[in-house]
Design an enzyme around this catalytic site. Structure first.
Site, mmCIF file in Angstrom:
data_model
loop_
_atom_site.group_PDB
_atom_site.id
_atom_site.type_symbol
_atom_site.label_atom_id
_atom_site.label_comp_id
_atom_site.label_asym_id
_atom_site.label_seq_id
_atom_site.Cartn_x
_atom_site.Cartn_y
_atom_site.Cartn_z
ATOM 1 N N GLY A 45 0.941 -1.208 -0.073
ATOM 2 C CA GLY A 45 -0.145 -0.042 -0.047
ATOM 3 C C GLY A 45 0.848 1.366 0.085
ATOM 4 O O GLY A 45 2.059 1.129 0.201
ATOM 5 N N CYS A 46 0.418 2.488 -0.165
ATOM 6 C CA CYS A 46 1.264 3.622 -0.574
ATOM 7 C C CYS A 46 0.575 5.087 -0.071
ATOM 8 O O CYS A 46 -0.749 4.865 -0.312
ATOM 9 C CB CYS A 46 1.731 3.346 -1.906
ATOM 10 S SG CYS A 46 2.715 1.959 -2.402
ATOM 11 N N ALA A 47 1.288 5.889 -0.336
ATOM 12 C CA ALA A 47 0.928 7.245 -0.256
ATOM 13 C C ALA A 47 1.846 7.889 -1.656
ATOM 14 O O ALA A 47 2.909 7.486 -1.703
ATOM 15 C CB ALA A 47 1.228 8.077 0.780
#
Lengths: 364, 494
Positions: free
Chosen positions: A12-14
């Site tokens: 997952g990420c930003a």
């Protein structure tokens, strides 16, 4: 334990991006501030930045950012480069020692041009020549990894939280008209420097949040055309698909977005005739490059940026404008922290690419 | 030779329904209207059992067994005796029965999304199963305005990646053809005439018909070629690779004779090879001849059996101008084939898909052609696994016949099918109502499509093209390293 590249890791990420349509160069401080707001979307196992317009004095040259695990790998790579390129400048990339970033590889930067006679003998254009050389380094030289290889741009990435990565690379000392940033939350424990984002080939950089369910179909399709997916990450495969569609198939970015986030057939059916014809052609012609599953990506390229969501919008993505500056981010807060009062702020629809480019007359 | 034993219990009401239903003469009525069982004629087709109003009939394996031997099974001994008596080639039908050939579909497990990636609910979100089959050019072309020109050759459009396999009129009845054609139309898919021509009454279904050109060229004429959505050149089939066909003169009667363009009562023998195709370049010529005859308006399919070097064969076909390759595996069915051929020649379709898909990718031509696979597809998960290995679509023959009543007694070659499918005897063929048959087929394919959507949604995939060749969706169990390598998949837990 297997490291990234030997096994597929999801994460997952930003993501965050800033683009100055007027070509104004801004310091890396703004993007650092934006991505830092989303600290809890990362887990300290990867962060990075892509910047365009940062090497005006060398803008005709390919800027290679390379990680080395050992001096041996550096020597072998430099011999490899020497045979194929005219290296007009080489140096270590300046870094700031910080306790938050550890196990750094050797990080080098080269400004190069293909040797004219080698280029001629290869019967390739200089982009293809350079991209093949970097793929060859990544593929065949153990302990060497080309992080970026475009002109007047560069990628800075590491294992750590993105704001610490920014401090490490002294990102505030660079000035660019276009910035993207990435904070990573991979589901494995040992981070790997090369596995961080952005991922890049030539001028193209991609930061990505999501996990694509079409991964292996896409990977096996793009590998047919001479790409080799060493990292087994979504971002790598998306980058190669975009490079293949735009550079080799000569599609526009808009058309490419209509391939990878193609509208549903039921949506295509209610479009006007011209759109319907184009969209159904693209889906049939490039069906292997449809990307399914959640993703939001920011694609940086020379003179522009594209933001794109998967067609169901399974990942957050916000866009904003203030004057000539455009902002994209996983969260609105990461935009508000650097621009409190945007002229306009909106959430792009799933599958609808937002493409921004330099205004006419912008000098970069 | 006796294989089954017929019994009845006391609930029998002596209605003689079983006598009327049995087409093999295994149950007859004695002078006193009592039942007489001729066990040796029973094929275990289950027709009498299904129709007995009292549920009084039992068909079991005959408990009289030959002396057990570690090398020669009872079947081996029986076959030896049969051949000693007749001097003939053993005939069989339906798919191969190689007991020790693994069904790889059963050794592959599918993936699903958890946490890192959401599964998608097909009841709430669009879930796309439409497939387009045909050639793709190497690049785009733009007009002077810069717009993309449509340079795609003709494609087949399937609403779901399932179609009906080739089964010829003659091998099966006209009513079966009617049911297949009408179901294909309702489903937005295709049915395939097989090599026996196309009955005129089915011309209205042309948009959903694939006509076959096989080595015997039965029923092939210009109108035939143009009364179709696509033309299939049949080189071989999984049940009998390398072997031609033989439809006995007994079945060449009436409309079968007319449709096949073969005189009544004369055996219709398809040669083993096409006599104008002795090599791959000849195939290219036939492909182009057919395209000429159909004005380049229809895709051309080349169907081959999965044999040892199927990968280079498929590559050759892909370069022959063909738009679609159809591969039929070891377990593919047939109306009649020599038993030794059926059970010993060819390779399982799962391995063939994997090696063909990989080879076409290595040669960078996988996107140029489409691949249809068949031969032992039993259910929707087999179809999903075939697509994840690399197929564009699957084709079902045996499963379609089962929907129409077939119980796989494997006696098609006798021409006396009690379910009225693989026969031309009027009192038997009328047992299938084509409208009811079409409804059964539509239900079957719709049910599979629902299941495919459910499986895709679980994997977070909402379009079938993202499943094609997506081998990370598969994991193997009970497979050795070589098998995993050929299938291109990892072991469960890896």
């Amino acid at each position: 334990m297997k490291r990234e590249g030997e096994v597929r890791i999801s994460s997952g990420c930003a993501i965050s991006g800033i683009f100055c349509k007027d070509g104004k160069r801004i310091s890396g401080e703004a993007i650092r501030k934006s991505i830092a707001v989303m600290h809890n979307r990362s887990n300290g196992l990867g962060g990075g930045f892509a910047a365009y317009g940062i090497y005006p004095q060398y803008k005709e040259y390919f800027a290679l950012h390379i990680f080395y695990d050992s001096q041996l790998a550096r020597e072998e790579t430099e011999r490899f480069l020497d045979k194929r390129f005219d290296i007009i400048n080489l140096s270590k990339i300046p870094v700031r020692q910080t306790p938050k970033i550890a196990d750094a590889p050797l990080i080098w930067r080269y400004f190069v041009l293909p040797l004219p006679h080698m280029l001629q003998d290869s019967q390739l254009d200089e982009d293809e020549y350079t991209s093949r050389a970097t793929i060859m380094i990544n593929d065949s030289i153990t302990g060497a990894y080309v992080v970026s290889c475009g002109k007047d741009m560069g990628v800075f990435k590491a294992v750590g939280y993105p704001e610490d990565v920014a401090d490490f690379y002294r990102i505030e000392e660079y000035e660019g008209y276009s910035w993207t940033a990435h904070g990573r939350y991979p589901t494995n424990t040992p981070g790997w420097w090369a596995g961080s984002h952005p991922f890049s080939l030539l001028d193209l950089t991609v930061v990505h949040n999501g996990e694509i369910s079409s991964y292996d179909a896409n990977r096996r399709a793009v590998e047919m055309y001479g790409y080799s997916c060493n990292l087994l990450t979504d971002t790598e495969v998306i980058t190669y698909i975009l490079d293949y569609l735009t550079r080799k198939q000569r599609l526009t970015l808009k058309e490419s977005s209509e391939v990878i986030a193609a509208p549903f057939w039921s949506t295509i059916a209610i479009k006007d005739e011209e759109d319907r014809k184009r969209l159904s052609y693209l889906r049939k012609m490039y069906s292997s490059f449809l990307v399914t599953g959640p993703f939001s990506i920011l694609v940086g390229f020379r003179g522009g940026m594209m933001a794109l969501n998967d067609r169901l919008k399974l990942r957050s993505l916000v866009a904003a404008e203030k004057g000539s500056t455009v902002y994209f981010s996983s969260e609105e807060a990461a935009i508000r922290v650097i621009e409190e009062n945007p002229d306009r702020i909106w959430a792009p629809q799933g599958g609808d690419a937002v493409i921004v480019t330099l205004e006419k007359g912008a000098d970069v | 030779m006796r294989r089954y034993r017929i019994r009845k219990d006391e609930s029998c009401v002596s209605c003689l329904r079983c006598v009327r239903e049995c087409s093999f003469g295994a149950i007859t009525a004695g002078d006193d209207k009592s039942l007489v069982f001729h066990h040796e004629k029973c094929t275990d087709c289950q027709r009498c059992v299904s129709f007995c109003p009292a549920g009084a009939i039992y068909i079991t394996e005959d408990e009289n067994r030959f002396r057990r031997n570690a090398v020669f099974s009872e079947d081996d001994i029986k076959e030896i005796r049969l051949q000693a008596e007749t001097g003939g080639v053993l005939l069989s039908s339906m798919g191969a029965s190689g007991r020790n050939v693994p069904i790889y579909f059963d050794k592959m497990l599918l993936n699903a999304s958890q946490v890192t990636n959401p599964s998608i609910d097909p009841l709430r979100e669009p879930m796309e199963t439409a497939v387009f089959l045909g050639q793709r050019p190497e690049g785009i072309e733009r007009n002077q305005m810069g717009d993309i020109e449509d340079n795609l050759p003709p494609h087949l459009e399937l609403k779901t990646p399932i179609m009906f396999s080739a089964m010829s009129y003659g091998a099966i009845s006209l009513n079966v053809h009617k049911a297949l054609a009408s179901a294909a139309e309702k489903l937005g898919i295709y049915w395939n005439t097989g090599e026996g021509g196309l009955h005129e009454s089915l011309y209205p279904y042309k948009e959903h018909t694939i006509v076959q050109v096989a080595s015997g060229r039965f029923g092939v004429h210009e109108t035939y070629l143009n009364t179709a959505a696509a033309i299939e050149i049949k080189i071989g089939q999984g049940a009998k690779p390398g072997i031609g066909g033989h439809l006995t003169g007994k079945k060449i009667i009436g409309d079968v004779s007319k449709t096949r363009m073969v005189p009544e009562g004369l055996d219709a023998i398809s040669p083993a090879p096409h006599h104008d195709i002795y090599s791959i370049e000849d195939l290219a010529q036939l492909v182009m001849s057919i395209k000429e005859a159909t004005h380049y308006e229809k895709p051309v399919i080349v169907k081959v059996a999965a044999v040892h070097n199927i990968a280079p064969i498929a590559s050759g076909i892909a370069r022959s101008g063909a738009d679609i390759i159809s591969i039929d595996g070891y377990r593919g069915g047939t109306g009649a084939a020599p038993k030794r051929i059926r059970d010993n020649v060819g390779i399982p379709i799962e391995l063939a898909i994997a090696s063909v898909d990989q080879r076409l990718r290595e040669e960078r031509i996988r996107d140029r052609v489409s691949v249809i696979v068949s031969g032992g597809i039993r259910n929707s998960s087999d179809a999903v696994k075939a697509i994840a290995l690399g197929a564009d679509a699957v084709s079902i023959g045996t499963a379609a016949l089962c929907a129409l009543g077939c119980h796989i007694c494997a006696s098609c070659h006798t021409g006396r099918c009690a379910w009225g499918l693989a026969t031309q005897i009027p009192e038997l063929t009328k047992r299938l109502d084509p409208e009811k048959g079409a409804e059964l087929l539509v239900n079957l394919v719709n049910a599979w499509t629902r299941e495919i959507k459910e499986i895709m949604g679980g994997m977070g995939i909402n379009s079938i093209e993202a499943l094609r060749g997506n081998r990370m969706a598969l994991r193997g169990v009970d497979l050795n390293e070589k098998e995993l390598e050929i299938l291109g998949i990892r072991y469960a837990g890896e």
